[in-house]
Design a protein around this motif. Structure first.
Motif, mmCIF file in Angstrom:
data_model
loop_
_atom_site.group_PDB
_atom_site.id
_atom_site.type_symbol
_atom_site.label_atom_id
_atom_site.label_comp_id
_atom_site.label_asym_id
_atom_site.label_seq_id
_atom_site.Cartn_x
_atom_site.Cartn_y
_atom_site.Cartn_z
ATOM 1 N N LYS A 97 6.011 26.016 -19.800
ATOM 2 C CA LYS A 97 6.699 24.778 -19.425
ATOM 3 C C LYS A 97 5.867 24.067 -18.372
ATOM 4 N N GLN A 98 5.719 22.757 -18.586
ATOM 5 C CA GLN A 98 4.951 21.941 -17.643
ATOM 6 C C GLN A 98 5.899 20.979 -16.958
ATOM 7 N N ASN A 99 5.843 20.940 -15.649
ATOM 8 C CA ASN A 99 6.698 20.060 -14.860
ATOM 9 C C ASN A 99 5.797 19.128 -14.045
ATOM 10 N N ASP A 100 5.820 17.841 -14.382
ATOM 11 C CA ASP A 100 5.026 16.841 -13.656
ATOM 12 C C ASP A 100 5.939 16.119 -12.673
ATOM 13 N N SER A 101 5.444 15.937 -11.461
ATOM 14 C CA SER A 101 6.212 15.181 -10.474
ATOM 15 C C SER A 101 5.285 14.225 -9.729
ATOM 16 N N THR A 102 5.838 13.081 -9.428
ATOM 17 C CA THR A 102 5.091 12.057 -8.700
ATOM 18 C C THR A 102 5.922 11.620 -7.498
ATOM 19 N N GLU A 103 5.285 11.559 -6.344
ATOM 20 C CA GLU A 103 5.954 11.135 -5.120
ATOM 21 C C GLU A 103 5.165 9.977 -4.514
ATOM 22 N N GLU A 104 5.865 8.863 -4.264
ATOM 23 C CA GLU A 104 5.210 7.695 -3.661
ATOM 24 C C GLU A 104 5.822 7.437 -2.292
ATOM 25 N N GLN A 105 4.968 7.170 -1.328
ATOM 26 C CA GLN A 105 5.412 6.815 0.011
ATOM 27 C C GLN A 105 4.668 5.549 0.429
ATOM 28 N N ALA A 147 0.855 -1.182 0.000
ATOM 29 C CA ALA A 147 0.000 0.000 0.000
ATOM 30 C C ALA A 147 0.894 1.237 0.000
ATOM 31 N N ASN A 148 0.485 2.242 -0.791
ATOM 32 C CA ASN A 148 1.272 3.468 -0.812
ATOM 33 C C ASN A 148 0.385 4.673 -1.043
ATOM 34 N N ASN A 149 0.921 5.817 -0.682
ATOM 35 C CA ASN A 149 0.281 7.110 -0.954
ATOM 36 C C ASN A 149 1.016 7.723 -2.134
ATOM 37 N N THR A 150 0.266 8.109 -3.149
ATOM 38 C CA THR A 150 0.872 8.719 -4.332
ATOM 39 C C THR A 150 0.414 10.160 -4.433
ATOM 40 N N ASN A 151 1.359 11.044 -4.518
ATOM 41 C CA ASN A 151 1.069 12.472 -4.694
ATOM 42 C C ASN A 151 1.581 12.900 -6.061
ATOM 43 N N LYS A 152 0.670 13.350 -6.919
ATOM 44 C CA LYS A 152 1.046 13.836 -8.243
ATOM 45 C C LYS A 152 0.801 15.333 -8.282
ATOM 46 N N SER A 153 1.761 16.034 -8.841
ATOM 47 C CA SER A 153 1.594 17.480 -8.962
ATOM 48 C C SER A 153 2.086 17.938 -10.323
ATOM 49 N N THR A 154 1.471 18.988 -10.804
ATOM 50 C CA THR A 154 1.839 19.580 -12.080
ATOM 51 C C THR A 154 2.072 21.064 -11.863
ATOM 52 N N ASP A 155 3.243 21.521 -12.280
ATOM 53 C CA ASP A 155 3.579 22.933 -12.180
ATOM 54 C C ASP A 155 3.661 23.507 -13.587
ATOM 55 N N LEU A 156 3.027 24.622 -13.787
ATOM 56 C CA LEU A 156 3.085 25.323 -15.069
ATOM 57 C C LEU A 156 3.865 26.608 -14.869
ATOM 58 N N ALA A 157 4.833 26.826 -15.749
ATOM 59 C CA ALA A 157 5.625 28.057 -15.702
ATOM 60 C C ALA A 157 5.474 28.762 -17.048
ATOM 61 N N GLU A 158 5.097 30.002 -16.994
ATOM 62 C CA GLU A 158 4.875 30.761 -18.223
ATOM 63 C C GLU A 158 5.884 31.897 -18.283
ATOM 64 N N THR A 159 6.588 31.977 -19.392
ATOM 65 C CA THR A 159 7.543 33.056 -19.600
ATOM 66 C C THR A 159 7.187 33.772 -20.894
ATOM 67 N N GLN A 160 7.387 35.054 -20.888
ATOM 68 C CA GLN A 160 7.058 35.848 -22.076
ATOM 69 C C GLN A 160 8.286 36.604 -22.544
ATOM 70 N N ASN A 161 8.528 36.483 -23.830
ATOM 71 C CA ASN A 161 9.554 37.294 -24.479
ATOM 72 C C ASN A 161 8.830 38.370 -25.273
ATOM 73 N N ASP A 162 9.517 39.068 -26.119
ATOM 74 C CA ASP A 162 8.922 40.167 -26.886
ATOM 75 C C ASP A 162 7.649 39.737 -27.609
ATOM 76 N N SER A 163 7.716 38.713 -28.393
ATOM 77 C CA SER A 163 6.540 38.313 -29.175
ATOM 78 C C SER A 163 6.159 36.857 -28.932
ATOM 79 N N GLN A 164 6.789 36.219 -27.982
ATOM 80 C CA GLN A 164 6.564 34.795 -27.757
ATOM 81 C C GLN A 164 6.228 34.518 -26.295
ATOM 82 N N THR A 165 5.296 33.558 -26.116
ATOM 83 C CA THR A 165 4.962 33.101 -24.773
ATOM 84 C C THR A 165 5.322 31.620 -24.691
ATOM 85 N N THR A 166 6.100 31.260 -23.717
ATOM 86 C CA THR A 166 6.533 29.869 -23.549
ATOM 87 C C THR A 166 5.922 29.332 -22.263
#
Length: 180
Positions: free
Chosen positions: A110-118, A89-108
């Motif tokens: 980035k998605q960071n998925d992480s999973t932690e099992e205990q 038996a385990n506890n699973t914690n999933k998280s998703t972080d979104l990071a948005e960066t903007q340059n002059d004419s572009q928006t980027t």
């Protein structure tokens, strides 16, 4: 009947009934806390090694084959793929972080998925251990049977059919030979 009603209604009887009730509850509580002095939990008592599992299977097959052949001089060998597998038996914690960066004419983005099992740890009388959800028994690699009368094709086929049905394995995993 009247004396019984009078006794129940009196203060002395009420106290005794209350005391007996409390003692009963205490005994029930104590019986659940203590496991009879064995010192082993029920899950640990059920656990068995691969050798014990193989031995149990060999005894069952021996009984089946000796019933078919009528011979008590039967040899059975069961080989297993590996040991038992445990699912914990385990506890699973999933998280998703979104990071948005903007340059002059572009928006980027980035998605960071992480999973932690205990694993869930329980404290038993023997120490701490992970909580076992299921135990997967070892898979059967093969069965060899040596029995008198196995040179008769009908008896050999009856043995193979019985063993493959009882163990839910293919006939390719069962070898039957005649005893000399």
């Amino acid at each position: 009947m009247l004396k019984l009603n009078e006794l129940i209604k009196s203060d002395k009887a009420g106290r005794w009934i209350f005391i007996i009730g409390i003692l009963g509850i205490a005994l029930i509580f104590l019986s659940t806390v203590f496991d009879g002095g064995t010192g082993k939990s029920t899950s640990a008592a059920k656990a068995q090694t691969s050798d014990e599992y193989s031995e149990i299977l060999e005894k069952k097959i021996f009984g089946i084959v000796s019933s078919i052949t009528g011979d008590k001089n039967v040899t059975v060998a069961v080989t297993l793929e590996s040991g038992s597998e445990y699912v914990y038996a385990n506890n699973t914690n999933k998280s998703t972080d979104l990071a948005e960066t903007q340059n002059d004419s572009q928006t980027t983005v980035k998605q960071n998925d992480s999973t932690e099992e205990q694993y869930i740890i329980i404290d038993s009388g023997d120490g701490e251990s992970a909580l076992v959800v299921t135990e997967k028994l070892p898979r059967i690699r093969g069965v060899v049977i040596v029995a008198s009368g196995a040179d008769n094709e009908q008896i050999r086929q009856a043995i193979v059919n019985s063993v493959t049905t009882a163990l839910d394995i293919s006939s390719r995993k069962v070898y039957v030979t005649n005893a000399n």
